[in-house]
Design an enzyme around this catalytic site. Sequence first.
Site, mmCIF file in Angstrom:
data_model
loop_
_atom_site.group_PDB
_atom_site.id
_atom_site.type_symbol
_atom_site.label_atom_id
_atom_site.label_comp_id
_atom_site.label_asym_id
_atom_site.label_seq_id
_atom_site.Cartn_x
_atom_site.Cartn_y
_atom_site.Cartn_z
ATOM 1 N N GLN A 1 70.547 31.859 14.914
ATOM 2 C CA GLN A 1 70.597 31.607 13.551
ATOM 3 C C GLN A 1 69.802 32.576 12.817
ATOM 4 O O GLN A 1 70.532 32.960 11.539
ATOM 5 C CB GLN A 1 70.444 29.992 13.303
ATOM 6 N N VAL B 1 74.207 12.897 23.198
ATOM 7 C CA VAL B 1 73.807 11.919 23.246
ATOM 8 C C VAL B 1 74.012 10.814 22.222
ATOM 9 O O VAL B 1 74.173 11.241 20.897
ATOM 10 C CB VAL B 1 72.109 11.733 23.370
ATOM 11 N N CYS C 1 63.892 27.047 8.286
ATOM 12 C CA CYS C 1 63.669 28.215 7.756
ATOM 13 C C CYS C 1 63.710 28.250 6.452
ATOM 14 O O CYS C 1 64.461 28.671 5.666
ATOM 15 C CB CYS C 1 64.738 29.428 8.436
ATOM 16 N N ASP D 1 63.015 22.267 15.570
ATOM 17 C CA ASP D 1 63.140 21.644 14.180
ATOM 18 C C ASP D 1 63.234 20.115 14.300
ATOM 19 O O ASP D 1 63.047 19.462 12.997
ATOM 20 C CB ASP D 1 64.644 22.134 13.658
ATOM 21 N N CYS E 1 57.845 34.073 9.016
ATOM 22 C CA CYS E 1 58.964 33.776 8.186
ATOM 23 C C CYS E 1 59.223 35.460 7.700
ATOM 24 O O CYS E 1 58.472 35.914 6.851
ATOM 25 C CB CYS E 1 58.859 33.199 7.240
ATOM 26 N N ALA F 1 60.562 31.548 15.479
ATOM 27 C CA ALA F 1 59.089 31.982 16.055
ATOM 28 C C ALA F 1 58.161 30.971 16.249
ATOM 29 O O ALA F 1 57.396 31.008 17.258
ATOM 30 C CB ALA F 1 58.570 33.024 14.868
ATOM 31 N N LYS G 1 59.583 25.502 10.205
ATOM 32 C CA LYS G 1 60.429 25.324 11.197
ATOM 33 C C LYS G 1 61.401 26.553 11.222
ATOM 34 O O LYS G 1 62.256 26.907 10.678
ATOM 35 C CB LYS G 1 61.456 23.941 11.067
HETATM 36 C C1 LIG Z 1 63.411 35.426 15.419
HETATM 37 O O1 LIG Z 1 62.385 35.081 16.147
HETATM 38 C C2 LIG Z 1 61.161 35.674 15.856
HETATM 39 C C3 LIG Z 1 60.485 35.314 16.794
HETATM 40 O O2 LIG Z 1 60.896 35.079 18.081
HETATM 41 C C4 LIG Z 1 61.705 35.907 18.920
HETATM 42 C C5 LIG Z 1 59.073 35.902 16.782
HETATM 43 O O3 LIG Z 1 58.304 35.783 17.810
HETATM 44 C C6 LIG Z 1 58.332 36.326 15.468
HETATM 45 C C7 LIG Z 1 56.906 37.035 15.319
HETATM 46 C C8 LIG Z 1 56.914 38.328 16.384
HETATM 47 C C9 LIG Z 1 56.209 39.088 15.515
HETATM 48 C C10 LIG Z 1 55.599 39.101 14.243
HETATM 49 C C11 LIG Z 1 56.220 40.598 16.374
HETATM 50 C C12 LIG Z 1 55.402 40.790 17.452
HETATM 51 C C13 LIG Z 1 55.701 41.795 18.205
HETATM 52 C C14 LIG Z 1 54.766 42.375 18.953
HETATM 53 C C15 LIG Z 1 55.397 43.689 19.748
HETATM 54 C C16 LIG Z 1 53.571 42.153 19.179
HETATM 55 C C17 LIG Z 1 59.329 36.651 14.639
HETATM 56 C C18 LIG Z 1 58.845 37.213 13.416
HETATM 57 C C19 LIG Z 1 60.801 36.355 14.682
HETATM 58 O O4 LIG Z 1 61.556 36.426 13.652
#
Ligand SMILES: COC1=C(OC)C(=O)C(C/C=C(\C)CCC=C(C)C)=C(C)C1=O
Length: 454
Positions: free
Chosen positions: A82, A117, A201, A337, A380, A348, A345
């Site tokens: 998403q 469920v 988000c 979430d 975010c 990341a 939420k």
């Molecule tokens: C879509 O989902 C996301 C994650 O999950 C897959 C994250 O984990 C993160 C956080 C990661 C960051 C800031 C980069 C870290 C990278 C290195 C090489 C240290 C973000 C922003 C994100 O949008």
Amino acid sequence: MAARRVLIVAGEGLLGRPTGIAAQSGPACAHFSTSSNRDARHHKLVIVGGGTAGAALANKFGPRLGKEQVCVVEPNETHYYQPMWTLVGAGLKHFHQSASREIDVLPKKCTWLQDKVKSFDPDNNMMTTYGGESISYDYLLVSTGLTLEYDKIEGCVEALENDPFVCSNYSPYYVNKTFYSLRNIEKGNAIFTFPQGTVKCAGAPQKACYLAEDYLRKNGKRDKVKVMYNTALPVIFGIPRYAAYLNDIVDSRDIAINKRRNLVKVDYKKKIATFELLDSENGETEDYEYSMLHVAPPMLPPKELWDSPLVDETKFVTVNKETLQHTKYPNVFSMGDCANLPTAKTAAAISAQTGVVTKNLKKVMAGSEPTRHYDGYTSCPLMITKHTCIMAEFGYDGAILETFPINQAKPRYTMAYMKKLFMPPLYWLGLVKGLWYGPGPFRKLFRLGIKTSN
Ligand SMILES: COC1=C(OC)C(=O)C(C/C=C(\C)CCC=C(C)C)=C(C)C1=O
């Protein structure tokens, strides 16, 4: 041609279907479970919801405990990334790039029950499904995600279904309409809304606005279109460090911010959106004419949870905010979430929660107490233009948890590349596979670097 495509997308919209992570139901797949014994079905670990959190945990525990021991209950055939829908709505990615088959994100070593469920009975470690199953478990993970409640806004569903210029990046049915609207709007108001209540988000509604404004400017339409962000909140963003930069950005780009306004009605025949003025005592409303309307709907955990003892009056699953263990049932965890965690939420956030729940669930399975603590980490990536991004990263109580030793509150090209190119593979190969616990260790490493160089 373009109009036809949008009409097809809109025609598919059906809000009765689950909207949390995926969309369609379909035929069974290889390890789809066809139960032979409808009366007694037991799994050591049942995971309710095969979205980001559920899939990550299935990938951690399926291979460890075995196919029969881990059951994922997920009705939808398609798993969506998403976070990409912000980019789809702005024409920067194709919708199909955000989709994968659910069967491809789950491990071979788990049982996928393609069912939903119906009721939870945690006092007896039981649940029932719409497909007529009774399932008992030793341990439960609740990761249902949120349901989009467009129907709480009068006339909104009709508008989404009938007006090509009413769109929403939150829904697989309506996300393609956003870019259609941007390409075809000529003049008038482009309005972006943020609802009352908890959303996933929380940055997404304003990212839609920034990317739209950027598109209109770069395509010579900006002087004829007024861009507005109407939000139920009293601030542009909950974390002051980022809000300061965002306020400057909206000022310099002439985006009108109308605060404490909650979308309550859409009349697509008259092209009028009605907002409740949340600070008025006598329920006053304000009408806005729109040429384009991007709706962020109210959201809640699925109604099947509402009457269960797993949730409180807020309807979110009550967990300890540090251990993610349920406050009443020690054999139940919740993440993603639907958990009542006081942080934003996002996907990341789930990356950091995955490490915590994996560790703590193993502890509880071994008969001891959970030890790992979640710091509320969330991130975010605020797309400011198609080429720049503010990479907000924070945790509980507004703690700033930025990974890189640079000012991430400044819009940066590098962070836009991260969002567009680095995050999708990190998601598909890392996060949903249970292999990415978030950037916490990198943050600590980079901080160490600063200390020693001083
Ligand atoms: C879509 O989902 C996301 C994650 O999950 C897959 C994250 O984990 C993160 C956080 C990661 C960051 C800031 C980069 C870290 C990278 C290195 C090489 C240290 C973000 C922003 C994100 O949008």
